[in-house]
Design an enzyme around this catalytic site. Structure first.
Site, PDB file in Angstrom:
ATOM      1  N   ALA A   1      29.759  34.149 102.563  1.00 57.14           N
ATOM      2  CA  ALA A   1      28.315  34.215 102.815  1.00 57.14           C
ATOM      3  C   ALA A   1      28.090  34.070 104.319  1.00 57.14           C
ATOM      4  CB  ALA A   1      27.618  33.091 102.060  1.00 57.14           C
TER       5      ALA A   1
ATOM      6  N   GLY B   1      32.299  33.440  99.603  1.00 57.27           N
ATOM      7  CA  GLY B   1      31.600  34.484  98.851  1.00 57.27           C
ATOM      8  C   GLY B   1      32.398  35.776  98.767  1.00 57.27           C
TER       9      GLY B   1
ATOM     10  N   GLU C   1      34.635  35.275  95.950  1.00 52.14           N
ATOM     11  CA  GLU C   1      33.795  35.277  94.747  1.00 52.14           C
ATOM     12  C   GLU C   1      33.357  36.695  94.379  1.00 52.14           C
ATOM     13  OE1 GLU C   1      31.279  32.314  96.625  1.00 52.14           O
ATOM     14  OE2 GLU C   1      31.552  30.994  94.903  1.00 52.14           O
TER      15      GLU C   1
ATOM     16  N   GLU D   1      34.539  26.552 101.488  1.00 52.73           N
ATOM     17  CA  GLU D   1      33.198  25.972 101.630  1.00 52.73           C
ATOM     18  C   GLU D   1      33.238  24.479 101.931  1.00 52.73           C
ATOM     19  OE1 GLU D   1      34.124  28.092  99.278  1.00 52.73           O
ATOM     20  OE2 GLU D   1      32.572  29.608  98.973  1.00 52.73           O
TER      21      GLU D   1
HETATM   22  N1  CAA Z   1      29.323  34.020 108.411  1.00 51.07           N
HETATM   23  C1  CAA Z   1      28.836  34.459 109.567  1.00 51.07           C
HETATM   24  N2  CAA Z   1      29.604  34.925 110.584  1.00 51.07           N
HETATM   25  C2  CAA Z   1      30.924  34.957 110.370  1.00 51.07           C
HETATM   26  C3  CAA Z   1      31.508  34.528 109.175  1.00 51.07           C
HETATM   27  C4  CAA Z   1      30.645  34.043 108.139  1.00 51.07           C
HETATM   28  N3  CAA Z   1      31.095  33.662 106.935  1.00 51.07           N
HETATM   29  N4  CAA Z   1      32.852  34.662 109.272  1.00 51.07           N
HETATM   30  C5  CAA Z   1      33.093  35.165 110.485  1.00 51.07           C
HETATM   31  N5  CAA Z   1      31.931  35.363 111.154  1.00 51.07           N
HETATM   32  C6  CAA Z   1      31.751  35.877 112.496  1.00 51.07           C
HETATM   33  C7  CAA Z   1      32.114  34.844 113.540  1.00 51.07           C
HETATM   34  O1  CAA Z   1      31.054  33.940 113.761  1.00 51.07           O
HETATM   35  C8  CAA Z   1      32.400  35.731 114.734  1.00 51.07           C
HETATM   36  O2  CAA Z   1      31.179  36.157 115.278  1.00 51.07           O
HETATM   37  P1  CAA Z   1      30.938  36.027 116.882  1.00 51.07           P
HETATM   38  O3  CAA Z   1      31.937  36.972 117.470  1.00 51.07           O
HETATM   39  O4  CAA Z   1      29.525  36.473 117.049  1.00 51.07           O
HETATM   40  O5  CAA Z   1      31.196  34.614 117.226  1.00 51.07           O
HETATM   41  C9  CAA Z   1      33.055  36.970 114.094  1.00 51.07           C
HETATM   42  O6  CAA Z   1      32.668  36.954 112.722  1.00 51.07           O
HETATM   43  C10 CAA Z   1      34.566  36.934 114.145  1.00 51.07           C
HETATM   44  O7  CAA Z   1      34.990  35.699 113.583  1.00 51.07           O
HETATM   45  P2  CAA Z   1      36.056  34.736 114.286  1.00 51.07           P
HETATM   46  O8  CAA Z   1      35.923  34.807 115.756  1.00 51.07           O
HETATM   47  O9  CAA Z   1      35.924  33.393 113.667  1.00 51.07           O
HETATM   48  O10 CAA Z   1      37.413  35.482 113.828  1.00 51.07           O
HETATM   49  P3  CAA Z   1      38.830  34.807 113.606  1.00 51.07           P
HETATM   50  O11 CAA Z   1      39.759  35.971 113.394  1.00 51.07           O
HETATM   51  O12 CAA Z   1      39.149  33.846 114.671  1.00 51.07           O
HETATM   52  O13 CAA Z   1      38.715  33.967 112.244  1.00 51.07           O
HETATM   53  C11 CAA Z   1      38.058  33.625 109.944  1.00 51.07           C
HETATM   54  C12 CAA Z   1      38.492  34.629 111.037  1.00 51.07           C
HETATM   55  C13 CAA Z   1      39.209  32.705 109.606  1.00 51.07           C
HETATM   56  C14 CAA Z   1      37.692  34.446 108.716  1.00 51.07           C
HETATM   57  C15 CAA Z   1      36.857  32.798 110.442  1.00 51.07           C
HETATM   58  O14 CAA Z   1      35.876  33.675 110.951  1.00 51.07           O
HETATM   59  C16 CAA Z   1      36.213  31.954 109.413  1.00 51.07           C
HETATM   60  O15 CAA Z   1      36.727  30.895 109.070  1.00 51.07           O
HETATM   61  N6  CAA Z   1      35.050  32.395 108.854  1.00 51.07           N
HETATM   62  C17 CAA Z   1      34.276  31.608 107.934  1.00 51.07           C
HETATM   63  C18 CAA Z   1      34.904  31.620 106.551  1.00 51.07           C
HETATM   64  C19 CAA Z   1      34.076  30.760 105.613  1.00 51.07           C
HETATM   65  O16 CAA Z   1      33.914  29.589 105.802  1.00 51.07           O
HETATM   66  N7  CAA Z   1      33.561  31.381 104.508  1.00 51.07           N
HETATM   67  C20 CAA Z   1      32.752  30.691 103.539  1.00 51.07           C
HETATM   68  C21 CAA Z   1      31.304  30.865 103.840  1.00 51.07           C
HETATM   69  S1  CAA Z   1      30.255  29.900 102.772  1.00 51.07           S
HETATM   70  C22 CAA Z   1      30.140  30.758 101.332  1.00 51.07           C
HETATM   71  O17 CAA Z   1      30.680  31.820 101.171  1.00 51.07           O
HETATM   72  C23 CAA Z   1      29.317  30.116 100.245  1.00 51.07           C
HETATM   73  C24 CAA Z   1      29.379  30.790  98.907  1.00 51.07           C
HETATM   74  O18 CAA Z   1      30.047  30.345  98.029  1.00 51.07           O
HETATM   75  C25 CAA Z   1      28.588  31.956  98.631  1.00 51.07           C
END
Ligand code: CAA
Length: 292
Positions: free
Chosen positions: A100, A143, A146, A166
């Site tokens: 998400a 998500g 999911e 999460e």
């Molecule tokens: N939401 C919004 N933006 C996101 C994102 C997310 N879930 N995941 C990545 N991005 C964005 C980053 O903010 C970044 O944007 P900027 O360049 O503007 O800063 C861009 O995508 C690239 O990401 P990274 O620089 O972090 O890339 P990376 O290769 O270093 O890492 C990653 C990749 C491990 C996937 C890391 O981005 C990450 O951990 N993302 C979040 C994953 C996460 O926590 N997902 C769960 C979300 S909550 C959810 O999903 C609830 C539910 O049950 C529905």
């Protein structure tokens, strides 16, 4: 350039073989809706597989509200298209979807989440009657994992990673992660993933039964489309019954599920396609299903 979705998805006279790269984002001009976050196309030799490719590369296909609304529109479109017999959902080589959209979610209040039934419309994927295949390369997190689990079949690229991180954000999965993951991989691995936020590899996901096949990254979409073509070549009517019967296993007791399966099995005997399928076997020829 605005292009009508209907026109774009009309079968070409001489269909090109499945291509890995899809066209530019599509605008649904009749409804005035632009597909900003998706690329949508019909693929396969008979143009009978609907492909939805998440296309928000800068955010690793994070599932913002706009993207999920477009996803639902694309699913509705393919669900209604009588030529489409299967749907493939895929992302990029780096990310199927990183979850998400955290930035969009960051300032939400409990009242907004509860009052507005936050994420309730994400469920659409699991309600599609046509088979849906997730082709997962790269990250399928939160998500994203999911979303893949709402599909009927998951194929993974060899570098795919699955996770429910999460907990690291101070929240828990909210689109079925705790339920579908647990039913699929069992309690111990699901607990470990949900409580630590650790990711698993494609190989571990296959061993745990989360994915059915692993392919080289660049072959994945092609293989998923090929699976979709195989499914679309069968009776769409009977395929819907088969999908309904398998899904009943997640919702019903064994006795109830077996009863439902029997009813659906008997129902196939009311279809032309069941007659055609068995006649074709006896006559040693390929069945020609008409979806009746
Ligand atoms: N939401 C919004 N933006 C996101 C994102 C997310 N879930 N995941 C990545 N991005 C964005 C980053 O903010 C970044 O944007 P900027 O360049 O503007 O800063 C861009 O995508 C690239 O990401 P990274 O620089 O972090 O890339 P990376 O290769 O270093 O890492 C990653 C990749 C491990 C996937 C890391 O981005 C990450 O951990 N993302 C979040 C994953 C996460 O926590 N997902 C769960 C979300 S909550 C959810 O999903 C609830 C539910 O049950 C529905």
């Amino acid at each position: 350039m605005a292009v009508a979705l209907r026109a774009l998805l009309r079968p070409a006279r001489a269909p090109a073989p499945a291509r890995l790269l899809l066209r530019a984002p599509i605008r649904l001009s009749s409804a005035g809706t632009q597909f900003q976050y998706l690329m949508v196309e019909k693929k396969g030799a008979k143009q009978n597989v609907g492909v939805i490719q998440l296309n928000r590369p800068k955010a690793l296909n994070a599932l913002c509200d706009g993207l999920m609304n477009e996803m639902n529109q694309a699913l509705d479109f393919f669900e209604k298209d009588p030529d489409v017999g299967a749907i493939v959902i895929t992302g990029s080589e780096k990310a199927f979807a990183a979850g998400a959209d955290i930035k969009e979610m960051q300032n939400r209040t409990f009242q907004e989440c509860y009052g507005g039934s936050f994420l309730a419309h994400w469920n659409r994927v699991s309600l599609v009657r046509k088979p849906v295949i997730a082709a997962v390369n790269g990250y399928a997190l939160g998500g994203g994992c999911e979303l893949a689990m709402m599909c009927d079949i998951i194929y993974a690229g060899e570098k795919a990673q699955f996770g429910q991180p999460e907990i690291l954000l101070g929240t828990i999965p909210g689109a079925g992660g705790t339920q579908r993951l647990t039913r699929t991989v069992g309690k111990s691995l699901a607990m470990e993933m949900v409580l630590t936020g650790d990711r698993i590899s494609a190989q571990e996901a296959k061993e745990a039964g989360l994915v059915s096949k692993i392919y080289p990254t660049e072959k994945l979409l092609e293989e998923a489309i090929s699976c979709g073509e195989k499914i679309a070549g069968n009776s769409k009517l009977v395929t819907a019954m088969a999908k309904e019967a398998v899904n009943a296993a997640f919702e019903m007791t064994l006795t109830e599920g077996n009863k439902m399966e029997k009813r659906l099995f008997y129902a196939t005997f009311a279809t032309d396609d069941r007659k055609e399928g068995m006649a074709a076997f006896v006559e040693k020829r390929k069945a020609n299903f008409t979806d009746h």
